[in-house]
Design an enzyme around this catalytic site. Structure first.
Site, PDB file in Angstrom:
ATOM      1  N   CYS A 141      12.578  39.315  45.978  1.00  0.00           N
ATOM      2  CA  CYS A 141      13.995  39.416  46.523  1.00  0.00           C
ATOM      3  C   CYS A 141      14.353  39.088  47.742  1.00  0.00           C
ATOM      4  CB  CYS A 141      14.801  39.687  45.274  1.00  0.00           C
ATOM      5  SG  CYS A 141      14.293  38.796  44.052  1.00  0.00           S
ATOM      6  N   HIS A 182      22.981  36.933  41.946  1.00  0.00           N
ATOM      7  CA  HIS A 182      22.947  37.393  43.268  1.00  0.00           C
ATOM      8  C   HIS A 182      24.162  36.913  43.998  1.00  0.00           C
ATOM      9  CE1 HIS A 182      21.692  41.535  41.909  1.00  0.00           C
ATOM     10  NE2 HIS A 182      20.173  40.802  41.367  1.00  0.00           N
ATOM     11  N   CYS A 191       5.758  43.966  42.174  1.00  0.00           N
ATOM     12  CA  CYS A 191       6.863  42.492  42.136  1.00  0.00           C
ATOM     13  C   CYS A 191       6.344  41.192  42.464  1.00  0.00           C
ATOM     14  CB  CYS A 191       8.159  43.159  42.077  1.00  0.00           C
ATOM     15  SG  CYS A 191       9.046  41.890  40.997  1.00  0.00           S
ATOM     16  N   CYS A 220      15.656  53.936  32.521  1.00  0.00           N
ATOM     17  CA  CYS A 220      15.360  52.766  33.200  1.00  0.00           C
ATOM     18  C   CYS A 220      13.800  52.799  33.212  1.00  0.00           C
ATOM     19  CB  CYS A 220      16.291  52.916  34.021  1.00  0.00           C
ATOM     20  SG  CYS A 220      15.758  51.638  35.647  1.00  0.00           S
ATOM     21  N   SER A 233      16.056  43.047  31.967  1.00  0.00           N
ATOM     22  CA  SER A 233      17.134  42.078  32.784  1.00  0.00           C
ATOM     23  C   SER A 233      15.795  41.676  33.414  1.00  0.00           C
ATOM     24  CB  SER A 233      17.121  43.410  34.126  1.00  0.00           C
ATOM     25  OG  SER A 233      17.928  42.726  35.369  1.00  0.00           O
ATOM     26  N   SER A 266      19.360  38.321  36.554  1.00  0.00           N
ATOM     27  CA  SER A 266      20.399  38.814  38.176  1.00  0.00           C
ATOM     28  C   SER A 266      20.691  38.236  39.373  1.00  0.00           C
ATOM     29  CB  SER A 266      18.925  39.684  39.449  1.00  0.00           C
ATOM     30  OG  SER A 266      18.055  41.005  38.543  1.00  0.00           O
ATOM     31  N   CYS A 298      15.798  43.606  48.226  1.00  0.00           N
ATOM     32  CA  CYS A 298      15.572  44.596  46.878  1.00  0.00           C
ATOM     33  C   CYS A 298      14.286  45.091  48.003  1.00  0.00           C
ATOM     34  CB  CYS A 298      14.865  44.222  45.083  1.00  0.00           C
ATOM     35  SG  CYS A 298      13.892  45.165  44.645  1.00  0.00           S
ATOM     36  N   CYS A 315      19.044  51.964  42.528  1.00  0.00           N
ATOM     37  CA  CYS A 315      19.081  49.866  42.387  1.00  0.00           C
ATOM     38  C   CYS A 315      17.850  49.583  43.317  1.00  0.00           C
ATOM     39  CB  CYS A 315      19.604  48.862  41.406  1.00  0.00           C
ATOM     40  SG  CYS A 315      20.163  49.316  40.380  1.00  0.00           S
ATOM     41  N   GLY A 351       9.288  45.265  38.420  1.00  0.00           N
ATOM     42  CA  GLY A 351       8.894  44.781  38.732  1.00  0.00           C
ATOM     43  C   GLY A 351       9.633  43.289  37.793  1.00  0.00           C
ATOM     44  N   GLU A 352       9.249  42.380  37.244  1.00  0.00           N
ATOM     45  CA  GLU A 352       9.568  41.628  36.535  1.00  0.00           C
ATOM     46  C   GLU A 352       9.343  41.397  35.157  1.00  0.00           C
ATOM     47  OE1 GLU A 352      12.387  39.277  36.864  1.00  0.00           O
ATOM     48  OE2 GLU A 352      11.541  38.377  35.113  1.00  0.00           O
ATOM     49  N   GLU A 403       7.624  53.913  38.999  1.00  0.00           N
ATOM     50  CA  GLU A 403       8.703  54.354  38.237  1.00  0.00           C
ATOM     51  C   GLU A 403       9.726  54.609  37.311  1.00  0.00           C
ATOM     52  OE1 GLU A 403       9.437  56.261  43.079  1.00  0.00           O
ATOM     53  OE2 GLU A 403       9.879  54.047  42.458  1.00  0.00           O
TER      54      GLU A 403
HETATM   55  N1  SAH Z   1      13.057  42.210  38.128  1.00  0.00           N
HETATM   56  C1  SAH Z   1      14.844  42.672  37.143  1.00  0.00           C
HETATM   57  C2  SAH Z   1      15.289  43.976  36.710  1.00  0.00           C
HETATM   58  C3  SAH Z   1      14.830  44.766  38.588  1.00  0.00           C
HETATM   59  S1  SAH Z   1      16.210  45.538  39.310  1.00  0.00           S
HETATM   60  C4  SAH Z   1      15.404  41.897  38.416  1.00  0.00           C
HETATM   61  O1  SAH Z   1      15.967  41.315  38.750  1.00  0.00           O
HETATM   62  O2  SAH Z   1      16.498  41.394  37.160  1.00  0.00           O
HETATM   63  C5  SAH Z   1      17.681  45.343  38.042  1.00  0.00           C
HETATM   64  C6  SAH Z   1      18.350  45.011  39.372  1.00  0.00           C
HETATM   65  O3  SAH Z   1      18.696  45.810  40.115  1.00  0.00           O
HETATM   66  C7  SAH Z   1      18.651  43.115  40.120  1.00  0.00           C
HETATM   67  O4  SAH Z   1      19.776  43.404  39.242  1.00  0.00           O
HETATM   68  C8  SAH Z   1      17.922  43.647  41.301  1.00  0.00           C
HETATM   69  O5  SAH Z   1      18.206  42.336  41.520  1.00  0.00           O
HETATM   70  C9  SAH Z   1      19.457  44.621  41.492  1.00  0.00           C
HETATM   71  N2  SAH Z   1      18.549  45.712  42.673  1.00  0.00           N
HETATM   72  C10 SAH Z   1      16.911  45.316  43.171  1.00  0.00           C
HETATM   73  N3  SAH Z   1      17.665  45.747  44.779  1.00  0.00           N
HETATM   74  C11 SAH Z   1      18.621  46.315  44.874  1.00  0.00           C
HETATM   75  C12 SAH Z   1      19.606  47.115  46.180  1.00  0.00           C
HETATM   76  N4  SAH Z   1      18.417  47.273  47.059  1.00  0.00           N
HETATM   77  N5  SAH Z   1      20.619  47.506  45.891  1.00  0.00           N
HETATM   78  C13 SAH Z   1      21.255  47.158  44.549  1.00  0.00           C
HETATM   79  N6  SAH Z   1      20.498  46.351  43.609  1.00  0.00           N
HETATM   80  C14 SAH Z   1      19.358  46.098  43.492  1.00  0.00           C
END
Ligand code: SAH
Length: 384
Positions: free
Chosen positions: A121, A240, A117, A110, A216, A238, A124, A358, A184-185, A97
């Site tokens: 996490c 968190h 992925c 985006c 990211s 990320s 996600c 996100c 994806g990463e 997407e």
């Molecule tokens: N793999 C990369 C890019 C992915 S997503 C990374 O981890 O950075 C972009 C952002 O959205 C990341 O910070 C991710 O942790 C966050 N994200 C993932 N799932 C989410 C959710 N359910 N709600 C809000 N943010 C989320």
């Protein structure tokens, strides 16, 4: 011609030096590569026959040997707030997407770097689908190329659809910022992502400033050092969690590369690339990582460093055990950071009515059967 045509060279996958080599193979001079890029990226042209300032035989050779083939659109959706989401075909049964987020002063696209992925996490939704494959450079670049074309065709007049920002008026660009924050990463697909970044920044490519392209990462430490040698785009990480115990649970790659190592890599990136700051993403999960004590611990990690924090309200998805923190909790967390000298903003949630926010990008339009193997979840796609 489509991206599934494997015999032709897809020019969207070639950064300038590779395109020059390809042009040389066809007997063309290096400046032809710049002319071609101009047609492809500035004018959005995909038909070589219409590239009228190229010699006729060169055009026929290109038609025979090359293509400009973005991914195919499976579905396109528009949110009530103007956000648009496209589901793109990776192959007969898999999809990925991209999301366009219009704002008064910019238009952010985006994009995805992988189908699924592997990083798992816990908060996600992409993680639930498991890892399918890396996107190619052409598929990564093709997202920006395609979005530009689709937005222009939809008659968008500026980032918010009505009021064109100065920069947009000047350049006629609808996409002013690109973020690799989709599925994806990106650093796990280093080989294909870095040439795509080159095309985003190249004057003859999308010509975006390095501060308007953001990668990211969940924190692949060795690849952050490697990125510092190859690119200078803006870095988002990320985070968190403010401590290893909690981060091990939320972002399991932390068990391999703990917070102290990750932060070292971040400061190195900023030094090396003469960057302004690293953006630390922090998704607020009710009762998990949103207490004032955790905000203070986070501030201790980041204060005095080139860092800013982007607080993300959690976007729920079916089956998740997490909940979004209340707005006053988000505000209090932000205030704690600011009081301790850490710049912090709250990300506005966009497009959640079309699952474009996100962590909600799961490519779920194509039917999928999930198979659980131990603690990992794999997505086995079946034809829609
Ligand atoms: N793999 C990369 C890019 C992915 S997503 C990374 O981890 O950075 C972009 C952002 O959205 C990341 O910070 C991710 O942790 C966050 N994200 C993932 N799932 C989410 C959710 N359910 N709600 C809000 N943010 C989320």
């Amino acid at each position: 011609m489509t991206s599934s045509d494997t015999t032709a060279t897809n020019l969207l996958g070639l950064p300038r030096p590779a395109l020059e080599a390809f042009v040389a193979e066809l007997g063309g001079k290096p400046f032809r590569a710049r002319q071609l890029m101009n047609w492809v990226y500035k004018r959005g042209e995909s038909s070589f026959e219409r590239m009228t300032d190229l010699a006729k035989d060169f055009r026929s050779q290109l038609t025979a040997r090359a293509c400009v083939a973005p991914p195919q659109i499976v579905t396109a959706q528009a949110s009530a707030d103007g956000t648009r989401k496209w589901l793109l075909r990776a192959d007969a049964s898999q999809a990925f997407e991209m999301v366009f987020i219009p704002e008064p002063d910019r238009g952010t696209l985006c994009i995805s770097s992988q189908v699924g992925c592997a990083l798992d996490c816990s908060f996600c939704s992409t993680a639930q689908q498991g890892f399918n494959r890396n996107l190619t450079t052409a598929e990564i670049v093709g997202q920006v190329w395609l979005a530009q074309r689709e937005l222009a065709a939809a008659g968008e007049s500026g980032p918010c659809g009505v009021c064109a920002h100065e920069d947009v008026k000047r350049t006629g660009r609808l996409i002013t910022n690109v973020v690799l924050m989709g599925m994806g990463e990106p650093l796990a697909n280093f080989r294909n992502v870095v040439p795509a970044l080159d095309i985003f920044l190249d004057d003859f490519g999308f010509d975006l400033s390095r501060r308007r392209v953001t990668l990211s990462t969940s924190g692949l430490v060795p690849q952050i050092y490697k990125l510092a040698e190859h690119s200078n785009v803006a870095l988002a990480v990320s985070l968190h969690a403010p401590d290893d115990e909690l981060r091990n649970e939320l972002v399991p790659i932390n068990r391999k590369h703990p917070i102290a190592e990750l932060l070292e890599a971040c400061w190195h990136y900023i030094d090396e690339q003469n960057g302004r700051s690293v953006t630390f993403e922090y998704v607020l999960l009710e009762g998990v990582n949103d207490s004032p004590a955790q905000a203070r611990a986070l501030a201790r990690l980041l204060a005095g460093h080139p860092a800013k924090v982007n607080l993300i309200p959690f976007n729920p998805f079916p089956g998740t055990r997490y909940r979004r923190s209340a707005p006053e909790v988000v505000q209090r967390f932000r205030d704690e950071l600011i009081r301790r000298g850490v710049l912090a903003t709250v990300r506005r949630t966009r497009g959640d009515d079309i699952d474009a926010a996100c962590g909600q990008l799961a490519g779920r339009v194509i039917d999928r059967t999930t198979v659980r193997l131990g603690s990992r979840v794999f997505a086995v796609a079946v034809q829609a």
